[in-house]
Structure formats: C-alpha cells, structure tokens
Design an enzyme around this catalytic site. Structure first.
Site, PDB file in Angstrom:
ATOM      1  N   CYS A 260     -27.584 -25.507  23.608  1.00  0.00           N
ATOM      2  CA  CYS A 260     -26.801 -24.632  24.488  1.00  0.00           C
ATOM      3  C   CYS A 260     -27.056 -24.993  25.947  1.00  0.00           C
ATOM      4  O   CYS A 260     -26.242 -24.727  26.813  1.00  0.00           O
ATOM      5  CB  CYS A 260     -27.172 -23.178  24.227  1.00  0.00           C
TER       6      CYS A 260
ATOM      7  N   GLU B  76     -18.085 -26.995  24.699  1.00  0.00           N
ATOM      8  CA  GLU B  76     -19.417 -27.563  24.466  1.00  0.00           C
ATOM      9  C   GLU B  76     -19.256 -28.840  23.645  1.00  0.00           C
ATOM     10  O   GLU B  76     -18.734 -28.787  22.529  1.00  0.00           O
ATOM     11  CB  GLU B  76     -20.263 -26.593  23.651  1.00  0.00           C
TER      12      GLU B  76
ATOM     13  N   LYS C 219     -31.281 -13.444   9.047  1.00  0.00           N
ATOM     14  CA  LYS C 219     -30.394 -14.414   8.406  1.00  0.00           C
ATOM     15  C   LYS C 219     -30.461 -15.744   9.166  1.00  0.00           C
ATOM     16  O   LYS C 219     -29.934 -15.863  10.262  1.00  0.00           O
ATOM     17  CB  LYS C 219     -28.943 -13.915   8.423  1.00  0.00           C
TER      18      LYS C 219
ATOM     19  N   GLU D 208     -27.530 -14.361  22.822  1.00  0.00           N
ATOM     20  CA  GLU D 208     -27.785 -15.681  23.420  1.00  0.00           C
ATOM     21  C   GLU D 208     -26.663 -16.585  22.942  1.00  0.00           C
ATOM     22  O   GLU D 208     -26.671 -17.027  21.790  1.00  0.00           O
ATOM     23  CB  GLU D 208     -29.147 -16.214  22.963  1.00  0.00           C
ATOM     24  N   LEU D 209     -25.685 -16.837  23.800  1.00  0.00           N
ATOM     25  CA  LEU D 209     -24.441 -17.465  23.342  1.00  0.00           C
ATOM     26  C   LEU D 209     -24.274 -18.882  23.907  1.00  0.00           C
ATOM     27  O   LEU D 209     -25.219 -19.485  24.387  1.00  0.00           O
ATOM     28  CB  LEU D 209     -23.266 -16.551  23.699  1.00  0.00           C
TER      29      LEU D 209
ATOM     30  N   SER E 163     -22.797 -19.030  18.743  1.00  0.00           N
ATOM     31  CA  SER E 163     -21.632 -19.335  19.578  1.00  0.00           C
ATOM     32  C   SER E 163     -21.026 -18.065  20.186  1.00  0.00           C
ATOM     33  O   SER E 163     -21.181 -16.960  19.639  1.00  0.00           O
ATOM     34  CB  SER E 163     -20.575 -20.043  18.729  1.00  0.00           C
TER      35      SER E 163
HETATM   36  P1  NAP Z   1     -22.474 -19.971  15.137  1.00  0.00           P
HETATM   37  O1  NAP Z   1     -21.442 -20.610  14.314  1.00  0.00           O
HETATM   38  O2  NAP Z   1     -22.070 -18.876  16.045  1.00  0.00           O
HETATM   39  O3  NAP Z   1     -23.580 -19.452  14.114  1.00  0.00           O
HETATM   40  C1  NAP Z   1     -24.764 -18.792  14.547  1.00  0.00           C
HETATM   41  C2  NAP Z   1     -25.271 -17.908  13.434  1.00  0.00           C
HETATM   42  O4  NAP Z   1     -24.297 -16.884  13.193  1.00  0.00           O
HETATM   43  C3  NAP Z   1     -25.457 -18.638  12.106  1.00  0.00           C
HETATM   44  O5  NAP Z   1     -26.557 -18.092  11.449  1.00  0.00           O
HETATM   45  C4  NAP Z   1     -24.153 -18.324  11.390  1.00  0.00           C
HETATM   46  O6  NAP Z   1     -24.235 -18.397   9.992  1.00  0.00           O
HETATM   47  C5  NAP Z   1     -23.938 -16.896  11.838  1.00  0.00           C
HETATM   48  N1  NAP Z   1     -22.564 -16.450  11.684  1.00  0.00           N
HETATM   49  C6  NAP Z   1     -21.434 -17.191  11.666  1.00  0.00           C
HETATM   50  N2  NAP Z   1     -20.355 -16.389  11.494  1.00  0.00           N
HETATM   51  C7  NAP Z   1     -20.821 -15.122  11.391  1.00  0.00           C
HETATM   52  C8  NAP Z   1     -20.198 -13.852  11.194  1.00  0.00           C
HETATM   53  N3  NAP Z   1     -18.895 -13.714  11.069  1.00  0.00           N
HETATM   54  N4  NAP Z   1     -20.983 -12.763  11.141  1.00  0.00           N
HETATM   55  C9  NAP Z   1     -22.313 -12.885  11.273  1.00  0.00           C
HETATM   56  N5  NAP Z   1     -22.961 -14.044  11.455  1.00  0.00           N
HETATM   57  C10 NAP Z   1     -22.229 -15.160  11.528  1.00  0.00           C
HETATM   58  O7  NAP Z   1     -23.251 -21.020  16.028  1.00  0.00           O
HETATM   59  P2  NAP Z   1     -23.917 -22.390  15.564  1.00  0.00           P
HETATM   60  O8  NAP Z   1     -22.843 -23.403  15.370  1.00  0.00           O
HETATM   61  O9  NAP Z   1     -24.871 -22.149  14.442  1.00  0.00           O
HETATM   62  O10 NAP Z   1     -24.814 -22.744  16.831  1.00  0.00           O
HETATM   63  C11 NAP Z   1     -24.308 -23.390  17.942  1.00  0.00           C
HETATM   64  C12 NAP Z   1     -23.952 -22.395  19.034  1.00  0.00           C
HETATM   65  O11 NAP Z   1     -25.091 -21.616  19.358  1.00  0.00           O
HETATM   66  C13 NAP Z   1     -23.534 -23.081  20.309  1.00  0.00           C
HETATM   67  O12 NAP Z   1     -22.461 -22.386  20.884  1.00  0.00           O
HETATM   68  C14 NAP Z   1     -24.785 -22.965  21.177  1.00  0.00           C
HETATM   69  O13 NAP Z   1     -24.526 -23.033  22.558  1.00  0.00           O
HETATM   70  C15 NAP Z   1     -25.289 -21.623  20.769  1.00  0.00           C
HETATM   71  N6  NAP Z   1     -26.717 -21.496  21.077  1.00  0.00           N
HETATM   72  C16 NAP Z   1     -27.079 -20.657  22.081  1.00  0.00           C
HETATM   73  C17 NAP Z   1     -28.413 -20.545  22.437  1.00  0.00           C
HETATM   74  C18 NAP Z   1     -28.852 -19.634  23.554  1.00  0.00           C
HETATM   75  O14 NAP Z   1     -30.043 -19.371  23.633  1.00  0.00           O
HETATM   76  N7  NAP Z   1     -27.959 -19.157  24.404  1.00  0.00           N
HETATM   77  C19 NAP Z   1     -29.377 -21.282  21.737  1.00  0.00           C
HETATM   78  C20 NAP Z   1     -28.971 -22.119  20.720  1.00  0.00           C
HETATM   79  C21 NAP Z   1     -27.630 -22.214  20.386  1.00  0.00           C
HETATM   80  P3  NAP Z   1     -23.839 -19.775   9.258  1.00  0.00           P
HETATM   81  O15 NAP Z   1     -24.913 -20.710   9.569  1.00  0.00           O
HETATM   82  O16 NAP Z   1     -23.761 -19.434   7.821  1.00  0.00           O
HETATM   83  O17 NAP Z   1     -22.512 -20.195   9.805  1.00  0.00           O
END
Ligand code: NAP
Length: 487
Positions: free
Chosen positions: A293, A390, A183, A259-260, A238
């Site tokens: 991140c 963040e 997804k 990976e958060l 996240s």
């Molecule tokens: P996010 O809101 O957590 O979304 C990540 C993924 O999860 C998206 O595909 C999202 O779908 C999906 N998702 C959201 N709610 C869900 C649920 N209830 N059940 C299952 N899947 C769900 O994060 P983001 O805003 O896309 O990305 C930014 C975050 O990612 C930041 O916190 C950043 O630090 C972190 N990040 C971490 C790394 C690492 O390697 N540690 C790398 C890159 C980013 P939708 O798109 O439809 O919401």
C-alpha cells in the site's frame, strides 16, 4: 531451520480455530493454497462459512468479560513471550510466508522482525494506558475518565504482508483486552495458522482468539458484523472492500479502523541528492515486488534531474534478480496470483499505448509462476491508468514537473492519501512540501516509513484511524467517564 517447509505446513492447523482447538468447517468444504512461484498446491484447508463464523463470534462474546479482567501485566507478558517466540521461529515463519506469498526470503525475514516488534511494542503499551481524574470547571463534580476494551473485535487482513498485518492488529487487541475473530486472506492463510499456535504457546487463553479461513469472505464477515456480538472491525485491504464494510458496520454502529489502498507520489526535487533518491525509490518501489500500500506509484521528478534519476534508477532496477523467493539471492519474487500479473501487464500496456517509453522490463516473464520484471517507464501520460490505480507490481512510472507547487498539486490529485515521499536536500523545502501533501505519512529522504512505534495510516480514501505508535492501542479502547458530585 531443522524442518522442511513442507513439514512445517503439514503441521499447521485446519483453518478454523475456536476455544483453543482446530476444527473442520461445518460444511465439510475445503480449499487449496498455492505457491505463486511454482503454481504447486502446498496446503488444503477447511473452508469456513456462516455457521463457523457464528460459533467464532459467540466464543468471542462469551469470553470478553473474563479476558478484560485479566491484569494488564499478564496480557503484556503474553505479548512479550509472543515477540520472543516469533523471533525464535523467524526462519520457519519466513519460509512459510515465502511459500504462500512469493516474497524473497530476505524480505520475509525482514517482515518477521517488523511483525514481532508489534508484539513487543504493545507489550509495553498494555501497562501504560492512562486515565484522567479532576474537578469540573465549576468545582461541583469529580470526573474520573478511564479506558475499557471496546469489546469483541473483527480482524481482517490482506495477503501482501501475511505476518505484519495481523500482528499489527492482534498486538493492540490483546493489550487492550479485546477478544477477537479473525479472517486471514484466502491466498495467504498459512502464516496466520502458525501465529495462532504460537500465541497459544505464549499463553493466550483459549477462547480469546478465533479464526475462520474461507473462500467466502462476504458471508463470513457479514455474519460477524450483523451478529450484534462484535463491537469493532479492524480492516486492512482495498478501498472498495473497505467501503462495503463501512456501510455494513453502520447497520450496527460498530467502531471501525480502516487501513485502505494508496497511490503514493514520490517527489524528487530539483536539489535532491540522486543517490539518496534512488536508494529510497528502490525501497519504496520494489519492496514486496511493488505489492505494498506504501509503494511509490507515481514518480514525480523535477525536469532538470529526470535524465539523471531515470538512468540511475534503470541501472539499479535492471540489476535485480527475478526468481523463486525461496532461492537465496532473489530480489524480486513472483506476483501473488495470475490475476495480479494480468493487471500489471494491462496497466503497462495502457501507459505504452499512450506514449510511455520503456527503459527496462515491460513484458511478463513466460513460464510457471507469475513473474513480472522490474520495469521503468518515462514520458508517462498523466492520464495513463497506472497514475490513478495501484500498480501492485515492480513498475516505476516517471513523470516530470517544473515547480514545487506543480508537484504538490499533482501529488494531491488522487482520492488516496496514505503516504507520500519527498526527496530534497533542504529541510525547509521538505517540511514545507510535507505540510502541503494530503497524506497520513510522509517519507522525507527515505522510502520506508513503517515502524511499529509510529502511527501508520492514511487520510482521504486511504482510511480511518492509525495502527501502531502511541495511539494504536486507542483503536481498541473505549472511554468511560464517571461523574461524582463533590459533597
Ligand atoms: P482486498 O481484496 O480488499 O482484501 C482484503 C481482505 O478483505 C481479505 O482478507 C479479503 O478476503 C477480505 N474481503 C474481500 N472481500 C470481502 C467482503 N466482501 N467482505 C469482507 N471481507 C472481504 O485487498 P487485498 O487484495 O487482499 O490487499 C491489497 C489491498 O490492501 C491494496 O489496496 C493495498 O493498498 C491494501 N493494503 C493497505 C494497507 C494499509 O495499511 N493501508 C496495508 C496492506 C494492504 P479474500 O482474501 O478471501 O479475498
């Protein structure tokens, strides 16, 4: 590039992929994808739901055994071909990424190179999975230890690195022999659709990879987790969403890789070389408009160097060109969506209300697109919200410190632990600080740690497991041990 970006996007799949074919959502619903620089709709895709998710995970389960039996050399060659195809199509992939996500074309091209390397790295790793054969310590048994694919794997990626985050998961999953349900992020699905067709061209057999694009991530992903058919979840996103998924995975005891989020400290020591520190800060702060991140979230600078560092950083930040990422010469593109712009504005407003001084930027850019200018803040109150959240924008928040111990304590004063940066001309001091930092990765006189050949990942609430490096493939492997008596 001979095709226009509109033509490339028009040629992409529907958003739902299964058994080697594109499908429409069983509900018939659709959703649109927007260019964040212009606000224009650039694509309309099928909006998958639980029925599409069920069909996808059933395909993954049905094909797992045959896929695991494919020789590792064959899997390796598929990945090698994918690596070559990504590089051949670099301009098209970069253009799609910029259109859906906003990053400048030069950065998008950089991400293509980084993402391709995961396919090459795991092409090499696929044929090097090792086992272990020995006698038991009492000499009465033979031990045979091998690795097997963990099984059908759920892959979920965020919007900020639309190509690299998925090649970092698909690469090791193919190498290990796992089928996949995937997804992509709702905001940036188009790059993933491109990759699906590219992998088919590289020889990935039908049924190994299924994709469901959706605006309802919860129901789709919980259908997979609760199916009883998936064995693994690999998530990048996240921390709050990661925690929800960990709880769900506990129900079926799925293996997880998480990976958060991060809240990276960037420490500039008293003896730092300021040019090196500013170069590193620019990379760690402005890459992807600060939406990474790994972004330096808190700049902790020794009080004796703070004026020099702040002035040099402000000069470099002020010189950046803000605009549509598709225009050559743009350094800073738009933030990904209106909500992201509101959040950055509110975090800066809170810091200023608590006494921070604005050295450059500090106000959103009005007009079409979600633009925020490069911003430097000093005298930031450690209690300001952006010190614990963040920022995800091109905002550098500078805070002074007096002693290395104080810097380390401030750096560790967060529930996150993904990456930290330390700038010093002393190897001894740098290693000593790195050893005391509670983070999975440390950049020592560099603002860039990401490398497919190195283990990427965090501690504390920044995650579980590592992607890339020598252990990246292990996330998709299970250990099998066979005991045999010596007769
Ligand atoms: P996010 O809101 O957590 O979304 C990540 C993924 O999860 C998206 O595909 C999202 O779908 C999906 N998702 C959201 N709610 C869900 C649920 N209830 N059940 C299952 N899947 C769900 O994060 P983001 O805003 O896309 O990305 C930014 C975050 O990612 C930041 O916190 C950043 O630090 C972190 N990040 C971490 C790394 C690492 O390697 N540690 C790398 C890159 C980013 P939708 O798109 O439809 O919401």
């Amino acid at each position: 590039m001979t095709r226009s970006v509109a033509d490339i996007i028009a040629g992409l799949g529907t958003g739902i992929y299964r058994d080697g074919r594109w499908h429409t959502a069983s509900s018939g619903d659709t959703f649109t994808v927007e260019n964040p620089a212009t606000g224009e709709t650039i694509a309309t895709l099928s909006d998958g739901g639980p029925d599409d998710a069920s069909a996808a995970v059933a395909a993954a389960a049905a094909n797992q055994r045959d896929w695991a039996a494919v020789p590792t050399r064959t899997r390796s060659e598929i990945l090698r071909r994918a690596y070559e195809l990504v590089l051949e199509r670099a301009d098209e992939l970069a253009a799609v990424m910029t259109a859906e996500m906003g990053k400048p074309l030069a950065e998008a091209r950089g991400e293509v190179g980084y993402a391709a390397e995961f396919f090459r790295w795991f092409a090499e790793e696929a044929v090097r999975v090792r086992g272990d054969a020995r006698r038991s310590p009492d000499g009465k048994s033979r031990f045979f230890v091998t690795s097997e694919p963990v099984g059908p794997s759920i892959l979920i990626t965020p919007w900020n690195f639309p190509l690299a985050m998925v090649s970092r998961k698909i690469g090791p999953a193919i190498a290990a022999g796992c089928t996949m349900v995937y997804k992509p992020a709702e905001l940036t699905p188009l790059t993933s659709l491109y990759v699906v067709d590219l992998l088919a061209e590289a020889g990935l057999p039908d049924g190994v990879l299924s994709v469901v694009c959706t605006t309802s991530p919860g129901p789709v992903v919980s259908t997979w987790i609760d199916s009883g058919q998936a064995r693994k979840l690999s998530f990048t996103g996240s921390t709050p969403v990661g925690k929800v998924l960990l709880e769900q995975c506990a129900r079926g005891v799925l293996r997880t890789s998480m990976e958060l989020g991060g809240n990276a400290p960037f420490i500039v020591c008293a003896d730092a070389d300021i040019d090196t520190a500013v170069d590193a800060a620019m990379v760690a702060k402005t890459r992807n408009m600060g939406q990474a991140c790994t972004a330096a979230n808190r700049m902790l600078v020794h009080c004796s160097r703070i004026d020099e560092f702040s002035a040099a950083l402000t000069e470099r930040m002020s010189a950046l060109t803000v605009g549509d990422g598709a225009a050559e010469g743009t350094d800073i593109g738009p933030l990904v969506e209106a909500k992201a712009l509101d959040k950055v504005e509110s975090l800066v407003g809170d810091a200023v209300a608590r006494g921070a001084k604005v050295l450059c930027g500090g106000e959103r850019i009005e007009g079409a697109g979600h633009f925020y200018p490069p911003t430097v803040l000093t005298d930031v109150d450690p209690a300001a919200e952006l010190m614990s959240t963040e920022v995800f924008g091109p905002v550098a928040a500078i805070v002074p410190f007096d002693t290395d111990d104080e810097a380390v304590a401030a750096a560790n004063d967060t529930e996150f632990g993904l990456v930290a940066y330390v700038m010093t001309e002393s190897a001894d001091r740098g290693f000593s600080i790195a050893e005391r930092l509670e983070s999975g990765m440390v950049g020592f006189n560099t603002g860039l740690v990401s490398n497919p050949a190195a283990p990427f990942g965090g501690v504390k609430q920044s995650g579980l497991g590592r992607e890339g490096g020598l252990t990246g493939i292990d996330e998709f492997l299970e250990t099998k041990y066979v005991a045999m008596p010596v007769r």
